[in-house]
Design a protein around this motif. Sequence first.
Motif, PDB file in Angstrom:
ATOM      1  N   ASP A 172       0.811  -1.218   0.000  1.00  0.00           N
ATOM      2  CA  ASP A 172       0.000   0.000   0.000  1.00  0.00           C
ATOM      3  C   ASP A 172       0.844   1.267   0.000  1.00  0.00           C
ATOM      4  OD1 ASP A 172      -2.447  -1.141  -0.138  1.00  0.00           O
ATOM      5  OD2 ASP A 172      -2.972  -0.869   1.966  1.00  0.00           O
ATOM      6  N   ALA A 173       1.946   1.275   0.759  1.00  0.00           N
ATOM      7  CA  ALA A 173       2.587   2.543   1.100  1.00  0.00           C
ATOM      8  C   ALA A 173       4.030   2.702   0.656  1.00  0.00           C
ATOM      9  CB  ALA A 173       2.510   2.742   2.621  1.00  0.00           C
ATOM     10  N   ALA A 174       4.640   1.682   0.092  1.00  0.00           N
ATOM     11  CA  ALA A 174       6.079   1.751  -0.194  1.00  0.00           C
ATOM     12  C   ALA A 174       6.434   2.869  -1.167  1.00  0.00           C
ATOM     13  CB  ALA A 174       6.576   0.413  -0.735  1.00  0.00           C
ATOM     14  N   GLU A 175       5.553   3.154  -2.118  1.00  0.00           N
ATOM     15  CA  GLU A 175       5.877   4.131  -3.157  1.00  0.00           C
ATOM     16  C   GLU A 175       5.211   5.489  -2.952  1.00  0.00           C
ATOM     17  OE1 GLU A 175       8.266   3.445  -5.157  1.00  0.00           O
ATOM     18  OE2 GLU A 175       8.364   1.424  -4.306  1.00  0.00           O
ATOM     19  N   LEU A 176       4.640   5.712  -1.763  1.00  0.00           N
ATOM     20  CA  LEU A 176       4.018   7.011  -1.492  1.00  0.00           C
ATOM     21  C   LEU A 176       5.087   8.075  -1.255  1.00  0.00           C
ATOM     22  CD1 LEU A 176       1.126   6.052   0.965  1.00  0.00           C
ATOM     23  CD2 LEU A 176       0.951   6.563  -1.476  1.00  0.00           C
ATOM     24  N   PRO A 177       4.912   9.293  -1.798  1.00  0.00           N
ATOM     25  CA  PRO A 177       5.817  10.395  -1.457  1.00  0.00           C
ATOM     26  C   PRO A 177       5.766  10.686   0.042  1.00  0.00           C
ATOM     27  CG  PRO A 177       4.462  10.951  -3.364  1.00  0.00           C
ATOM     28  CD  PRO A 177       3.900   9.680  -2.799  1.00  0.00           C
ATOM     29  N   ALA A 178       6.751  11.410   0.537  1.00  0.00           N
ATOM     30  CA  ALA A 178       6.923  11.599   1.975  1.00  0.00           C
ATOM     31  C   ALA A 178       5.661  12.115   2.653  1.00  0.00           C
ATOM     32  CB  ALA A 178       8.093  12.544   2.228  1.00  0.00           C
ATOM     33  N   ALA A 179       5.090  13.209   2.154  1.00  0.00           N
ATOM     34  CA  ALA A 179       3.925  13.799   2.811  1.00  0.00           C
ATOM     35  C   ALA A 179       2.745  12.844   2.821  1.00  0.00           C
ATOM     36  CB  ALA A 179       3.550  15.112   2.128  1.00  0.00           C
ATOM     37  N   GLU A 180       2.544  12.118   1.734  1.00  0.00           N
ATOM     38  CA  GLU A 180       1.434  11.165   1.671  1.00  0.00           C
ATOM     39  C   GLU A 180       1.678   9.977   2.589  1.00  0.00           C
ATOM     40  OE1 GLU A 180       0.078  10.042  -2.208  1.00  0.00           O
ATOM     41  OE2 GLU A 180       0.575  11.996  -3.068  1.00  0.00           O
ATOM     42  N   TRP A 181       2.944   9.547   2.713  1.00  0.00           N
ATOM     43  CA  TRP A 181       3.242   8.440   3.613  1.00  0.00           C
ATOM     44  C   TRP A 181       2.970   8.839   5.061  1.00  0.00           C
ATOM     45  CZ3 TRP A 181       5.922   7.043   7.906  1.00  0.00           C
ATOM     46  CH2 TRP A 181       6.038   5.673   8.150  1.00  0.00           C
ATOM     47  N   ASP A 182       3.364  10.049   5.447  1.00  0.00           N
ATOM     48  CA  ASP A 182       3.114  10.519   6.812  1.00  0.00           C
ATOM     49  C   ASP A 182       1.623  10.487   7.116  1.00  0.00           C
ATOM     50  OD1 ASP A 182       5.814  10.962   6.821  1.00  0.00           O
ATOM     51  OD2 ASP A 182       5.675  13.154   6.729  1.00  0.00           O
ATOM     52  N   ARG A 183       0.811  10.918   6.145  1.00  0.00           N
ATOM     53  CA  ARG A 183      -0.647  10.924   6.336  1.00  0.00           C
ATOM     54  C   ARG A 183      -1.180   9.496   6.408  1.00  0.00           C
ATOM     55  NH1 ARG A 183      -1.740  13.149   1.946  1.00  0.00           N
ATOM     56  NH2 ARG A 183      -1.387  15.275   2.692  1.00  0.00           N
ATOM     57  N   TRP A 184      -0.704   8.634   5.507  1.00  0.00           N
ATOM     58  CA  TRP A 184      -1.166   7.238   5.487  1.00  0.00           C
ATOM     59  C   TRP A 184      -0.837   6.537   6.803  1.00  0.00           C
ATOM     60  CZ3 TRP A 184       1.525   2.686   6.109  1.00  0.00           C
ATOM     61  CH2 TRP A 184       0.840   1.508   5.792  1.00  0.00           C
ATOM     62  N   ALA A 185       0.401   6.668   7.278  1.00  0.00           N
ATOM     63  CA  ALA A 185       0.816   5.978   8.499  1.00  0.00           C
ATOM     64  C   ALA A 185       0.049   6.481   9.711  1.00  0.00           C
ATOM     65  CB  ALA A 185       2.318   6.157   8.710  1.00  0.00           C
ATOM     66  N   ALA A 186      -0.173   7.802   9.799  1.00  0.00           N
ATOM     67  CA  ALA A 186      -0.912   8.353  10.934  1.00  0.00           C
ATOM     68  C   ALA A 186      -2.360   7.869  10.936  1.00  0.00           C
ATOM     69  CB  ALA A 186      -0.861   9.873  10.901  1.00  0.00           C
ATOM     70  N   ASP A 187      -2.958   7.730   9.748  1.00  0.00           N
ATOM     71  CA  ASP A 187      -4.357   7.306   9.660  1.00  0.00           C
ATOM     72  C   ASP A 187      -4.535   5.800   9.803  1.00  0.00           C
ATOM     73  OD1 ASP A 187      -5.010   9.947   9.262  1.00  0.00           O
ATOM     74  OD2 ASP A 187      -5.208   9.782   7.092  1.00  0.00           O
ATOM     75  N   GLN A 188      -3.643   5.015   9.161  1.00  0.00           N
ATOM     76  CA  GLN A 188      -3.812   3.568   9.109  1.00  0.00           C
ATOM     77  C   GLN A 188      -3.153   2.830  10.267  1.00  0.00           C
ATOM     78  OE1 GLN A 188      -5.800   2.138   6.831  1.00  0.00           O
ATOM     79  NE2 GLN A 188      -6.206   4.181   6.009  1.00  0.00           N
ATOM     80  N   LEU A 189      -2.062   3.370  10.798  1.00  0.00           N
ATOM     81  CA  LEU A 189      -1.320   2.707  11.884  1.00  0.00           C
ATOM     82  C   LEU A 189      -1.116   3.690  13.048  1.00  0.00           C
ATOM     83  CD1 LEU A 189       1.423   0.963   9.698  1.00  0.00           C
ATOM     84  CD2 LEU A 189      -0.730  -0.026  10.507  1.00  0.00           C
ATOM     85  N   PRO A 190      -2.196   4.131  13.692  1.00  0.00           N
ATOM     86  CA  PRO A 190      -2.078   5.184  14.698  1.00  0.00           C
ATOM     87  C   PRO A 190      -1.228   4.824  15.908  1.00  0.00           C
ATOM     88  CG  PRO A 190      -4.282   4.209  14.724  1.00  0.00           C
ATOM     89  CD  PRO A 190      -3.598   3.698  13.493  1.00  0.00           C
ATOM     90  N   ALA A 191      -1.000   3.541  16.165  1.00  0.00           N
ATOM     91  CA  ALA A 191      -0.180   3.148  17.310  1.00  0.00           C
ATOM     92  C   ALA A 191       1.299   3.026  16.965  1.00  0.00           C
ATOM     93  CB  ALA A 191      -0.670   1.827  17.903  1.00  0.00           C
ATOM     94  N   LEU A 192       1.671   3.215  15.695  1.00  0.00           N
ATOM     95  CA  LEU A 192       3.064   3.037  15.304  1.00  0.00           C
ATOM     96  C   LEU A 192       3.969   4.051  15.988  1.00  0.00           C
ATOM     97  CD1 LEU A 192       5.100   1.498  13.581  1.00  0.00           C
ATOM     98  CD2 LEU A 192       4.566   3.033  11.675  1.00  0.00           C
ATOM     99  N   GLY A 193       3.506   5.281  16.165  1.00  0.00           N
ATOM    100  CA  GLY A 193       4.311   6.285  16.851  1.00  0.00           C
ATOM    101  C   GLY A 193       4.603   5.906  18.285  1.00  0.00           C
ATOM    102  N   THR A 194       3.607   5.351  18.967  1.00  0.00           N
ATOM    103  CA  THR A 194       3.819   4.905  20.344  1.00  0.00           C
ATOM    104  C   THR A 194       4.759   3.714  20.402  1.00  0.00           C
ATOM    105  OG1 THR A 194       1.595   5.672  20.910  1.00  0.00           O
ATOM    106  CG2 THR A 194       2.663   4.186  22.468  1.00  0.00           C
ATOM    107  N   ALA A 195       4.655   2.804  19.414  1.00  0.00           N
ATOM    108  CA  ALA A 195       5.580   1.672  19.356  1.00  0.00           C
ATOM    109  C   ALA A 195       7.013   2.160  19.177  1.00  0.00           C
ATOM    110  CB  ALA A 195       5.190   0.741  18.201  1.00  0.00           C
TER     111      ALA A 195
END
Length: 308
Positions: A172-195
Motif C-alpha cells: 500500500d505505502a512503499a511508493e508514497l511520497p513523503a507527505a502522503e506516507w506521513d498521512r497514510w501511516a498516521a491514519d492507518q497505523l495510529p499506534a506506530l508512533g507509540t511503538a
Amino acid sequence: RVRSCRRVLGVLRPLAFQYTSPASTMGADESKPAAPPGEVSERINSVELSELRVAFSTLAPDGALTAEALTSALPPVLPWEELHRVLLEAVAARGHPGGGLGFDAFVLGLALTVRSRQSARQRMGLLRSLYAGGDRDGPLGADRLTALLSGAMRASGGGEGDDTALGAAVADAAELPAAEWDRWAADQLPALGTAFETSVIEALCAVGRAGPPSGCLSPMTRPPLLSYQSDAQQEGSLLTPGLAWLCALTLGPADAGEPRSWRCLYSSAAQGQALSRFSTFVGGYTGPTLLVARCAPLSDKGEEEGVV
C-alpha cells in the motif's frame, strides 16, 4: 480479487484503547543551556531519567555519546546512527552548543524528538526520516519500509522475522511520497508512533538497569494475547503474532497497563467449514470482532498460498 475462500478463522475480541502519558515526577534539569521549563521533566519521568543517566555513563564514559556507541550496544531494531543525527539536529536548533551529545543534550534531544508533543503526522515524518537516507522527500521503497515495520515489530515483541504479515502494508505505502506516507501511516497505523517511542526509550533504559530490553515500557503496543479453546484451533490459526500486532496498530494504543486479549470464537480447522457451524459459535456475540480469512491461491497467477 477474491475468487473463493477456503478457510475462515477466528473472531477475536480487542479491548478498548487510549493513550496515557507517562507520569512526570522528575525535577528540573541543570543542563546549560537549560531546557525550557518543564520540557524535559514533563516528558521523561524520574525513573527513566535515572536509568538514562546510568545508560549514558555506560555508553559514553568520556562524556560524549557517539553514533558508534549506540549502534554497537543496542538491539538492531532501529538505525541508531540516524537517531543520533536527529538528536544532534534537534538540540542544535534550540541553540545548544556543538561538540557532541553530552547527557544534558541527550535527554533534551529525546524530549524534543522521541517524546515530542508533535502531531501524529509529524511523528510519522520523524520515524520515516530515520530510514529515508539522503532522499527525505521521496518514497521509502519496499526494502526500507519493510525494515521500518520489522524493527518496530521485533521491538514490540510482535515476532522475529515475521515479515510476511507486512506485505499488505508495504504494498500500500512503499511508493508514497513523503507527505502522503506521513498521512497514510498516521491514519492507518495510529499506534506506530507509540511503538517507536516505547521501543527507543526501553532499549536505552535497559542499558541503565543492566537487563535485556523487555520490548516496551508498557503493554500498550505489544501484540495481543491470543487465546484458543483447543489445540486444533491454535494449530490451524491464520493469525500469527506478527499479523496480530499489525492489526492492533490500526486500533491505536491499548489502555495503559492493559494488554489486549483476543479470544478465538470460531476456527474452521477445529469447528468445521459449514456456515451453520460458524453461526453457532459466533451468532449472538455482541462484542467487537475481527474476521481473518485466507483466499484460495490463484494458480494461474503463480500463487502458492492464498492471500490472508
